[in-house]
Write an enzyme that holds these catalytic residues in place. Sequence first.
Site, PDB file in Angstrom:
ATOM      1  N   ASP A  38       0.853  -1.184   0.000  1.00 45.64           N
ATOM      2  CA  ASP A  38       0.000   0.000   0.000  1.00 45.64           C
ATOM      3  C   ASP A  38       0.889   1.234   0.000  1.00 45.64           C
ATOM      4  O   ASP A  38       1.603   1.478   0.968  1.00 45.64           O
ATOM      5  CB  ASP A  38      -0.897   0.015   1.242  1.00 45.64           C
ATOM      6  CG  ASP A  38      -1.790  -1.216   1.323  1.00 45.64           C
ATOM      7  OD1 ASP A  38      -2.022  -1.820   0.273  1.00 45.64           O
ATOM      8  OD2 ASP A  38      -2.232  -1.546   2.433  1.00 45.64           O
ATOM      9  N   ASP A  96       4.802   6.017   6.429  1.00 45.37           N
ATOM     10  CA  ASP A  96       6.247   5.917   6.560  1.00 45.37           C
ATOM     11  C   ASP A  96       6.903   6.299   5.242  1.00 45.37           C
ATOM     12  O   ASP A  96       6.581   5.755   4.191  1.00 45.37           O
ATOM     13  CB  ASP A  96       6.619   4.477   6.943  1.00 45.37           C
ATOM     14  CG  ASP A  96       8.104   4.323   7.186  1.00 45.37           C
ATOM     15  OD1 ASP A  96       8.729   5.332   7.546  1.00 45.37           O
ATOM     16  OD2 ASP A  96       8.629   3.221   7.003  1.00 45.37           O
ATOM     17  N   SER A 355      31.574  36.383  21.161  1.00 47.71           N
ATOM     18  CA  SER A 355      31.451  35.847  22.503  1.00 47.71           C
ATOM     19  C   SER A 355      31.917  36.871  23.546  1.00 47.71           C
ATOM     20  O   SER A 355      31.466  38.010  23.548  1.00 47.71           O
ATOM     21  CB  SER A 355      32.230  34.534  22.606  1.00 47.71           C
ATOM     22  OG  SER A 355      31.831  33.796  23.743  1.00 47.71           O
ATOM     23  N   ASP A 638      26.556  31.312  19.576  1.00 50.53           N
ATOM     24  CA  ASP A 638      27.952  31.714  19.681  1.00 50.53           C
ATOM     25  C   ASP A 638      28.744  31.032  18.555  1.00 50.53           C
ATOM     26  O   ASP A 638      28.567  29.842  18.292  1.00 50.53           O
ATOM     27  CB  ASP A 638      28.467  31.254  21.049  1.00 50.53           C
ATOM     28  CG  ASP A 638      29.801  31.862  21.427  1.00 50.53           C
ATOM     29  OD1 ASP A 638      30.652  32.000  20.536  1.00 50.53           O
ATOM     30  OD2 ASP A 638      29.995  32.158  22.609  1.00 50.53           O
TER      31      ASP A 638
END
Length: 804
Positions: A38, A96, A355, A638
């Site tokens: 199917d 699926d 940073s 960062d």
Amino acid sequence: MATSWAQDLISSEQFDYRLSYSPMERVLGCGARVFPFDCYVTLHLPSASCEKFRTRTVRDSRKPVWNETFYFRIQTQIKNILQLEVHGDHLFSKNDVQVVVDFDLAKVQPGATVLEIFSLKPEKENSLNPEFLEVEFKLSAIAGPPEHLISNGVLVAQELSVLEVIVGKEVNEQLLKAKKTIILTVQESYEGTQKTTKDVDSFLFHCIKSWEPVLKVKFQSISHEEGTDSAYPLVLPLKQFPLGQEVKVRLPREEGGALELYLRVIDWSQNLDVRLGYELCAAEQDFLHKRKQVVADAFNKLFNLRRYLPEDEVPVVAVMATGGGLRAMTALYGNLLALQKLNILDCVSYITSASGSTWTLTNLYQDANWSQKNLEEHIQAVKPQILKSKWDYISVERLKVYHKELVERAEMGYLPSFTALWALVLEAFLHDKPNESKLSEQRSAINQGQNPLPIYTAMNVKDKDFSTFDFREWMEFNPYEVGFLKYGAYISAEDFDSKFFMGKLMKRLPESRICYLEGIWSNIFSLNLLDGLYWCSTPDEFWERWVKDMSESERKYSEDGGTTVYKPPDTATGKLCEIFNDILTDRPLKGATHNFLRSLAMYKDYMQQSNFIQWNDTVFDESPSKLTPSAESLCLTDICYFINNSGSSLLNPKRNVDVIIMLDYGVIPFKQTEMFADYCEVQGIPFPKVELSEEDRKNPKECYVFSDDSDPRAPIVVLFPLVDSSFKEYTAPGVKRTPSEMSGGEVNLHPIYSPYQTLHVTYSEENFDKLLNLSTYNILCSKDKILHALQYALQKRQNIWTRG
């Protein structure tokens, strides 16, 4: 605004196109199992429709045939990749996905019918047990005026139209009393779905015109769950309405009577609020003109030049700082102080940071004339913030205060994220009271060219399922603009966090305080496990893997003409697997903000554009539907999770940087610099090789100079690793330490046992002073090398313009 050539992108085009698909499947080879019993096929063309179409399910057949036709209206000037998925409809595994195929529609020529046979297995496997999907494509022209596009050769903005809807008040009030509301949906619009309330009975839908938008209307109980899919009794294609004229539509009700809707469709101006272009913005060009006058004076004083430098001969010098928490913040203060003492700071036109080094710049740029003042005053002002205990700022009482502010932001329209919480904690760590300054306000510190232009760096990544190794994009922030180097797309700094659609500003939110940006730039907690696993490898292993993946990606693109990509199905199913996947791949402290590139399309030949190629460094770059314009929000982190180096913006060829004073605050000397140099080599970006001797690696010195005489485009790099070398014996250049001063030269920079590790948020006064003095000394004792590099850059500039 678009570039001039982009305005005429399709001026010679007279038609757009409609595409039909007749998918069918056959078996080639006896006894081969082609598909599950199917199965059905879905078709999705993100560049032409937000809807995913599907065939009927053919049951109990090994050789299913659909013979169904699907139509899409496409714009041939953009990249159109059709995604076909073969699904197995099983009892235990519903819907699926078995196979995914991407097909580039550029392979189909107008007027032609093309039969494509897609092999659904690798070549070796398919020869033994063949599986194929056959799809017939036909491209037909539709007469009509050409669509006006705006493009920079990589991104494309399409035309928008606006649907105005007014709901009859009387019937709306009756419905609300009966606990019912009116649901209006235009899937092809920015708004998507809207509904009536007591105070809202008029609506705007901003629609992608070429997608042929459709208005759907239905009644729904207020108590009904949102998202329930029920039929729409009224479906109205907007193309049926005369442009600019109001039309009344009646929708009968079961209770009797009818709902009256007043509709009007209008065109929307093409003026964009996103700047599409790789040139520097006008404000930055004006800044450079003013700054070069300051730099020319500084060069004249340093080298006693006999004549005033014309603007074209003034070298562009930049300071590049890496991250590293308070270590980077403190060391950058010391480095800048030393450059000021040497009268070199006025030679600098750009300062980039990432940073922890961003914390230094956001403090300094609150002062409009910081570089003209004694930096020791700034250092003494920030010192108490670095020394103070931070425990009180993460107490339950404090967290309640932070939460209140975040709730208020969410109510205003900002996207909630844990990074915003970290931003407020960080602000408390570094300030005694809320810092009300904003990024755009830093323009006052550069409006006369009195200070270098600050650039802050972050990375856009995927919030789940991918490490920064797999996908990341350099993003820069400066007082004028925020934008992507790769896409050549920028917005005004004050519009960051606002809502955009197809290059247009939809809802302007107040500009965030600078702390919320600092939370993004220094988001040291956004690491996911995939990042951690990647960083467990050595730098050599990393680059070997990255280069290999990139070369395989390029080879696939070259061999296949960029037309077909096959992907294995995702076989992971079940709740347990889903939970494990979240633990593995989710970013615990991810930052989310509205995507200002949302819905922009990719130009048909974007992969051939040189500006894009420079930053084309992930396997997703050839898949338009996986790139940033297709996402509703950005996930900003960062940069340290890829390369802890803020120099990407300095390598923009339009900035034409001659000298980079590279301040590497990594605890392992040279590591980040070498990785960045390797990155540039792979990308074909002009940058000198970083060649070091074994002695240099064992006993690194304070300063190294790298250049590439064979490529005049490559900048001269003056590298300062964070090392304690001659500082152990000298308090200042040429001044030896006395026995009582020797302890002041012992700076613990051990990768594991150092008090300066990135996650340490408080320093002792002794450790702060040592690190500050070390970073100051390392610059001062390297004066001759810096001056030599500046002089060399000056000579290169003069030679180039003399030859010109």
